[in-house]
Design a protein around this motif. Structure first.
Motif, PDB file in Angstrom:
ATOM      1  N   TRP A  67       0.856  -1.191   0.000  1.00 16.00           N
ATOM      2  CA  TRP A  67       0.000   0.000   0.000  1.00 16.00           C
ATOM      3  C   TRP A  67       0.884   1.231   0.000  1.00 16.00           C
ATOM      4  CZ3 TRP A  67      -2.329   2.969   4.511  1.00 16.00           C
ATOM      5  CH2 TRP A  67      -3.313   3.847   4.062  1.00 16.00           C
ATOM      6  N   THR A  72      -6.801   6.482  -2.620  1.00 17.09           N
ATOM      7  CA  THR A  72      -7.300   5.993  -3.909  1.00 17.09           C
ATOM      8  C   THR A  72      -6.829   4.575  -4.207  1.00 17.09           C
ATOM      9  OG1 THR A  72      -5.403   7.059  -4.982  1.00 17.09           O
ATOM     10  CG2 THR A  72      -7.465   8.309  -4.876  1.00 17.09           C
ATOM     11  N   GLU A  73      -5.844   4.100  -3.472  1.00 17.48           N
ATOM     12  CA  GLU A  73      -5.309   2.757  -3.704  1.00 17.48           C
ATOM     13  C   GLU A  73      -5.779   1.825  -2.597  1.00 17.48           C
ATOM     14  OE1 GLU A  73      -1.020   0.400  -3.845  1.00 17.48           O
ATOM     15  OE2 GLU A  73      -1.097   2.592  -4.039  1.00 17.48           O
TER      16      GLU A  73
END
Length: 321
Positions: A67, A72-73
């Protein structure tokens, strides 16, 4: 005169007095005390859990994900990949681990022993004793980033106090770029740490020395013991609880050293002053790899537990002998 016969119950033994109410069981009393203290403990426990315990657990969780830290991810499960990369493909990690171990060993040898020596010296009646105690202790309350800025100026190659003093006393050949040489940079930063940290163990040892029974010291002297024998056989055993606390705090503070290195070298030159806490931060916030940063933080946590728990077990075992 005729006496009336006594009633049948008059010569019988008096009835035993009612026994006082038995105290509540120990377990019930402990439960009552705990319930009384619980409302006072809950705010502190909640703050500790939210700001310390939860981030620790979440860091371990993130170490199994990939991560970047952006909302947004979505974190992607990678299992042990972060740990495999850490141990097999990250040379900076091994340098950081080496420097962290060096820092712990030096901290246990120098500031702790120096604090004990200073406590023994300042435990006697001396002129200006309280002033000397204050002067030695004050640096330990300074913010580490402030100490870093101060010592960066002291180590300045051209205008710094260290090199200027060496030039003034005819030892100019000893002048160095103290924070620019990869061979000595970590030790230069550690010297600043000693200046800041030595006051804390000194104060703890001073407090521990107050618990040494003076009659035992006097008895040992009457028996002909010299100063070293009194220290080894009377003072040092009495300081055992204080020593346990100092050792544990020294290990923990050494492993999480961060501000001082960030302010003085930033981990350089050439990663020569990199430590685990700083590398975890760099991986997470500079390299945008929270999984790798969490893996480094988890290794740091495991290392701390592997050092502290066995020492605590050994010290508690010694107390029961």
């Amino acid at each position: 005169m005729t006496t009336l016969p006594q009633s049948r119950g008059e010569n019988s033994a008096p009835a035993p007095a009612a026994s006082p109410a038995t105290p509540p069981p120990v377990r019930r009393r402990k439960q009552r005390r705990f319930l009384t203290a619980l409302p006072y403990l809950l705010p502190a426990v909640a703050l500790y859990g939210f700001f310390i315990a939860y981030p620790m657990v979440d860091s371990v969780r993130l170490s199994f994900f990939s991560w970047s830290g952006f909302r947004t991810e979505v974190p992607e499960w990678v299992g042990l990949d972060n740990y495999v990369r850490l141990f097999t493909a990250d040379p900076v990690f091994w340098k950081a681990l080496q420097n962290s171990v060096i820092w712990v060993v030096l901290s246990l040898l120098i500031p702790m022993l120096l604090g004990l020596v200073l406590a023994l010296g300042l435990n006697h009646s001396l002129a200006g004793r309280n002033l000397m105690r204050s002067v030695i202790y004050i640096p330990s309350v300074f913010a580490s980033i402030t100490v870093a800025a101060m010592w960066r100026w002291i180590y300045n190659p051209t205008l710094g106090l260290v090199n200027q003093t060496l030039e003034a006393i005819g030892l100019g050949s000893w002048a160095q770029t103290w924070l620019g040489d990869p061979k000595i940079a970590i030790y230069s930063v550690f010297a600043a740490s000693v200046w800041q940290a030595v006051g804390f163990p000194m104060v703890l040892f001073l407090a521990g020395l107050q618990s040494v029974p003076p009659e035992l010291v006097d008895a040992a002297k009457i028996d002909g013991a010299n100063g070293w024998q009194v220290f080894r056989n009377v003072t040092l055993p009495a300081l055992r609880p204080t020593t346990v606390v100092v050792v544990i705090l020294t290990i923990i503070n050494s492993l999480k050293v961060f501000d001082l290195i960030v302010g003085m070298t930033g981990g350089g030159p050439a990663q020569s002053t990199q430590v685990l806490a700083l590398w975890s931060y760099t991986q997470s916030f500079a390299n945008h790899s929270f999984g790798a940063g969490g893996a480094v933080a988890t290794v740091l946590l495991v290392l701390s537990l592997c050092l502290v728990i066995p020492y605590m077990a050994w010290s508690m075992k010694g107390d029961h002998k």
